[in-house]
Design an enzyme around this catalytic site. Structure first.
Site, mmCIF file in Angstrom:
data_model
loop_
_atom_site.group_PDB
_atom_site.id
_atom_site.type_symbol
_atom_site.label_atom_id
_atom_site.label_comp_id
_atom_site.label_asym_id
_atom_site.label_seq_id
_atom_site.Cartn_x
_atom_site.Cartn_y
_atom_site.Cartn_z
ATOM 1 N N HIS A 78 0.831 -1.138 -0.052
ATOM 2 C CA HIS A 78 -0.158 -0.053 0.054
ATOM 3 C C HIS A 78 1.042 1.096 -0.113
ATOM 4 O O HIS A 78 1.507 1.651 0.932
ATOM 5 C CB HIS A 78 -0.976 -0.052 1.247
ATOM 6 N N HIS A 120 -0.779 -6.766 -5.089
ATOM 7 C CA HIS A 120 -0.933 -8.110 -4.683
ATOM 8 C C HIS A 120 -0.234 -9.079 -5.280
ATOM 9 O O HIS A 120 -0.495 -9.098 -6.445
ATOM 10 C CB HIS A 120 -2.433 -8.183 -4.081
ATOM 11 N N ASN A 166 0.755 -13.358 -4.689
ATOM 12 C CA ASN A 166 0.748 -14.598 -3.856
ATOM 13 C C ASN A 166 1.081 -15.894 -4.702
ATOM 14 O O ASN A 166 0.656 -15.858 -5.890
ATOM 15 C CB ASN A 166 -0.652 -15.027 -3.511
ATOM 16 N N VAL A 167 1.867 -16.702 -4.255
ATOM 17 C CA VAL A 167 2.255 -18.050 -4.960
ATOM 18 C C VAL A 167 2.256 -18.914 -3.555
ATOM 19 O O VAL A 167 2.746 -19.004 -2.499
ATOM 20 C CB VAL A 167 3.710 -18.074 -5.679
ATOM 21 N N ARG A 168 1.734 -20.296 -3.954
ATOM 22 C CA ARG A 168 1.075 -21.144 -2.882
ATOM 23 C C ARG A 168 1.210 -22.616 -3.462
ATOM 24 O O ARG A 168 1.188 -22.788 -4.546
ATOM 25 C CB ARG A 168 0.124 -20.794 -2.224
ATOM 26 N N HIS A 205 -21.007 -7.289 -4.650
ATOM 27 C CA HIS A 205 -22.151 -6.153 -4.395
ATOM 28 C C HIS A 205 -21.920 -4.802 -4.649
ATOM 29 O O HIS A 205 -22.708 -3.949 -4.361
ATOM 30 C CB HIS A 205 -22.106 -6.438 -2.588
ATOM 31 N N GLY A 261 -6.896 -21.739 11.607
ATOM 32 C CA GLY A 261 -5.990 -21.241 12.865
ATOM 33 C C GLY A 261 -4.857 -20.556 12.618
ATOM 34 O O GLY A 261 -3.740 -20.749 13.294
#
Length: 308
Positions: free
Chosen positions: A102, A112, A114-116, A181, A264
């Site tokens: 940001h 943004h 992300n690699v997973r 929305h 968790g």
């Protein structure tokens, strides 16, 4: 796929986090990333840990979080099995690098990436594994050439894997980062993919690396071009208003946020994606003919940026 493969993925992800932290710190010039190593306590069958790195109040980046995690659990949470019910009850390993940047200057977009990797296992059954990730851009005062650069770099990440890959994952990104929305996209898109295993392990892992390696070439040139652009308090006010959309998406729709909270995960690391300052207004609309209206009319919808 075996334990050596899993270790190789982990080594790549740790190195990717190091590389992104180093380059973004250099781009900022003043701010520094604080490092927080953490471990889960093993309660309720939850293990593993990670390394969170966060910059606050830098010269360029008001907030930047780059998180590596490698966690295990006795069973996948509901967010992971909602679209894969056959995996319910399996133990899992999940690892990845996730980041949200940001900037303070309204002319520098939020980004943004992300690699997973996931593997779900059950005694007497073959492991089920897959890769996922991508990157997307959220400008407030978009510059067309920046958007083209972002998508050209995304396409370059995909091109070695086939001509249909970029259109497929670009479309998936447009559909995923969509606020139903609000009837608008979160930004100008990029790439999104999930459940990737049909190419086999080697090719799928190579694609993950290509996406991870192309994030900095996609984002850093935009930051460098725009970080010194003068801005007004009215533009800053609009940026804070639009940041509210980022919060709405992450807390209502984002699969990674839901997975982390339901499994968790470490709340501080999961919610580092949220901006430090946000404003909401009731029924606000941009004035016709303004740069703010240009964002709404020309950028917050799916477009074939490279084909137009």
């Amino acid at each position: 796929m075996n334990e050596n493969d899993i270790q190789t993925i982990r080594e790549y992800l740790v190195e990717l986090q190091d590389r992104i932290v180093s380059e973004l710190a250099a781009v900022d010039g003043e701010g520094r990333f604080l490092e927080d190593d953490w471990q889960r306590d093993g309660a309720q069958g939850l293990g593993g840990g990670g390394r969170t790195r966060v910059m606050s109040e830098g010269a360029v980046f008001e907030s930047a979080g780059i998180n590596f995690s490698h966690v295990t659990g006795a069973q996948l949470p509901g967010s992971a099995t909602a679209h894969r019910p056959e995996l319910a009850g399996r133990r899992f390993q999940a690892m990845g690098v996730s980041l949200v940047i940001h900037p303070r200057n309204p002319h520098v977009p939020t980004s943004h990436a992300n690699v997973r990797f996931f593997v779900a296992e059950k005694e007497g059954a073959e492991p089920v594994w897959w890769f996922g990730g991508g990157f997307d851009l959220t400008p407030y005062y978009p510059v067309h050439e920046d958007v083209l650069h972002w998508h050209r770099t995304a396409k370059a990440a995909c091109d070695p894997f086939g001509e249909k890959v970029y259109p497929r994952f670009k479309k998936w990104c447009d559909e995923y980062f969509y606020l139903k929305h609000r009837s608008e996209t979160r930004g100008v898109g990029g790439l999104f993919f999930d459940d990737l295993n049909e190419w086999g392990f080697e090719k799928s892992f190579a694609f993950l690396r290509s996406v991870g390696d192309h994030y900095l070439p996609a984002y850093v040139p935009i930051v460098e071009r725009r970080k010194a652009t003068p801005w007004t308090e009215a533009q800053r006010d609009f940026q804070l208003y639009r940041r509210g959309r980022y919060v709405e998406f992450n807390l209502v729709y984002d699969r990674g946020t839901l997975f982390g909270l339901q499994s968790g995960g470490r709340t501080e690391s999961i919610l580092m994606s949220l901006p430090p300052l946000v404003r909401w207004r009731y029924g606000w609309q941009p004035e016709p003919g303004t740069p703010e209206a240009d964002l709404y009319e020309n950028y917050l919808r799916p477009r074939d940026w490279l084909g137009e």
